[in-house]
Design a protein around this motif. Structure first.
Motif, PDB file in Angstrom:
ATOM      1  N   HIS A 161       0.807  -1.224   0.000  1.00  0.00           N
ATOM      2  CA  HIS A 161       0.000   0.000   0.000  1.00  0.00           C
ATOM      3  C   HIS A 161       0.839   1.272   0.000  1.00  0.00           C
ATOM      4  CE1 HIS A 161      -3.417  -2.613   0.223  1.00  0.00           C
ATOM      5  NE2 HIS A 161      -2.747  -3.289   1.140  1.00  0.00           N
ATOM      6  N   CYS A 171      -7.249   0.173  -5.573  1.00  0.00           N
ATOM      7  CA  CYS A 171      -6.678  -0.911  -4.764  1.00  0.00           C
ATOM      8  C   CYS A 171      -7.779  -1.563  -3.917  1.00  0.00           C
ATOM      9  CB  CYS A 171      -5.594  -0.333  -3.852  1.00  0.00           C
ATOM     10  SG  CYS A 171      -4.748  -1.551  -2.846  1.00  0.00           S
ATOM     11  N   CYS A 173      -7.761  -1.839  -0.920  1.00  0.00           N
ATOM     12  CA  CYS A 173      -7.897  -1.057   0.321  1.00  0.00           C
ATOM     13  C   CYS A 173      -8.810   0.149   0.140  1.00  0.00           C
ATOM     14  CB  CYS A 173      -6.521  -0.609   0.814  1.00  0.00           C
ATOM     15  SG  CYS A 173      -5.808   0.747  -0.153  1.00  0.00           S
ATOM     16  N   CYS A 178      -1.950   2.324  -5.285  1.00  0.00           N
ATOM     17  CA  CYS A 178      -1.051   1.543  -4.428  1.00  0.00           C
ATOM     18  C   CYS A 178      -0.158   0.644  -5.283  1.00  0.00           C
ATOM     19  CB  CYS A 178      -1.845   0.661  -3.470  1.00  0.00           C
ATOM     20  SG  CYS A 178      -2.782   1.569  -2.235  1.00  0.00           S
TER      21      CYS A 178
END
Ligand SMILES: [Zn+2]
Length: 315
Positions: A161, A171, A173, A178
């Motif tokens: 990340h 991503c 996340c 990332c």
């Protein structure tokens, strides 16, 4: 009989368990599917079953448990694992301890694999190592001055990340750009499928959505231009991230593991070329090596962690 440890690696699709000796040897291992959507209690029950099954009658000192982050390794809590339902602020170590009667040490999976490669694999005997797993995602772990870098809550080393691009790919996340979103196996395959769809002349065009990563590497080896482009681009993205890691941690070696490292013969020289170009000159001679323990890095590392915490010499 010398005491043994149980190493367990909990992933989004598989729970792998092994009996691990003090020298890192993986004596017996098994894999069962992760009941990832059924809830945390089911996952714990499956972990306990797997532990009992590999342990048999062996004298076992405890469990080293490797799991996807982010997790609070110090307190043994899974904080927010996106791939497993119920792993949100979940006291994983305590629950596995209750279910097995054995002491449990929890570690982020990237750090556990880094420990395995540091103690027993490609980084053995070195004081400084960066380990990067390149698989469906990207994770890792860092050893500096003979110490595992854990940081606040044991969350250091979330290499996947690092932001490598402003406004880049989305991503897992939730953020864009990332390293993982651009260089993981998932990102590689998405890029391959996208470009192959528009390139009728390429060998990659025919398989359509069924195109696999291995097929791209095979086509590159056979001289397909698009496949070669894709492999070169992947190596370039990995080289970009790896060069940053050399600058940050100054390791003696950078070790690459995970599913993508199966293609190290094709990727390695290209990654090295990219790193030699991108990194500052004093960093360019750091070896970039494939993981020596293959998919046992995490299990061996988890076992080592159990010996460190609960073994005969542990304080
Ligand atoms: Zn991310």
């Amino acid at each position: 009989m010398a005491p043994l440890a149980i190493g367990i690696d909990v992933g989004g699709t598989q729970i792998r368990a092994a009996l691990v000796a003090a020298d890192g040897a993986v004596l017996d291992r098994l894999a069962v599917p992760t009941p990832a959507t059924e809830g945390a209690a089911f996952v714990v029950a499956r972990i306990a079953e797997a532990a009992r099954s590999v342990a048999g009658d062996a004298p076992v000192i405890g469990i080293g448990l490797s799991a996807p982050g982010p997790l609070d390794a110090e307190r043994g809590i899974a904080l927010a694992t996106p791939t497993i339902a119920g792993f949100v602020d979940f006291p994983l170590a305590a629950e596995v301890r209750a279910a097995t009667g054995l002491p449990v040490a929890l570690e982020n999976d990237g750090i556990a694999a880094a420990i395995g490669e540091w103690r027993f694999g490609a980084g053995r005997g070195l004081a400084n190592l960066v380990y990067v797993t390149v698989s469906t995602g990207i994770g890792g772990g860092v050893v500096v001055d003979d110490h595992v870098l854990r940081g606040r809550k044991g969350m250091a080393g979330h290499i996947g990340h690092m932001t490598v691009m402003r406004g880049g790919e989305l991503c897992a996340c939730g953020h864009h750009g990332c390293f993982e979103a651009h260089a993981s196996g998932t990102a590689f395959l998405a890029r391959a499928r996208r470009l192959a769809a528009g390139r009728a002349g390429s060998a990659l065009h025919a398989p359509g959505p069924a195109l696999s990563g291995a097929a791209v590497f095979a086509a590159a080896a056979a001289g397909d231009a698009l496949a070669e482009e894709l492999v070169a681009e992947e190596a370039e993205m990995l080289g970009l991230g790896f060069a940053s890691l050399l600058h940050l941690y100054s390791p003696d070696v950078l070790v690459m593991g995970g599913g993508m490292s199966a293609q190290f013969a094709a990727l390695g020289p290209r990654i090295e070329a990219a790193v030699r170009r991108i990194a500052m000159p004093p960093f360019r001679d750091v070896p970039i090596l494939p993981a020596a323990l293959g998919d046992n890095s995490g299990l061996a590392g988890a076992g080592a962690l159990a010996f460190e915490r609960f073994g005969p010499g542990a304080g």
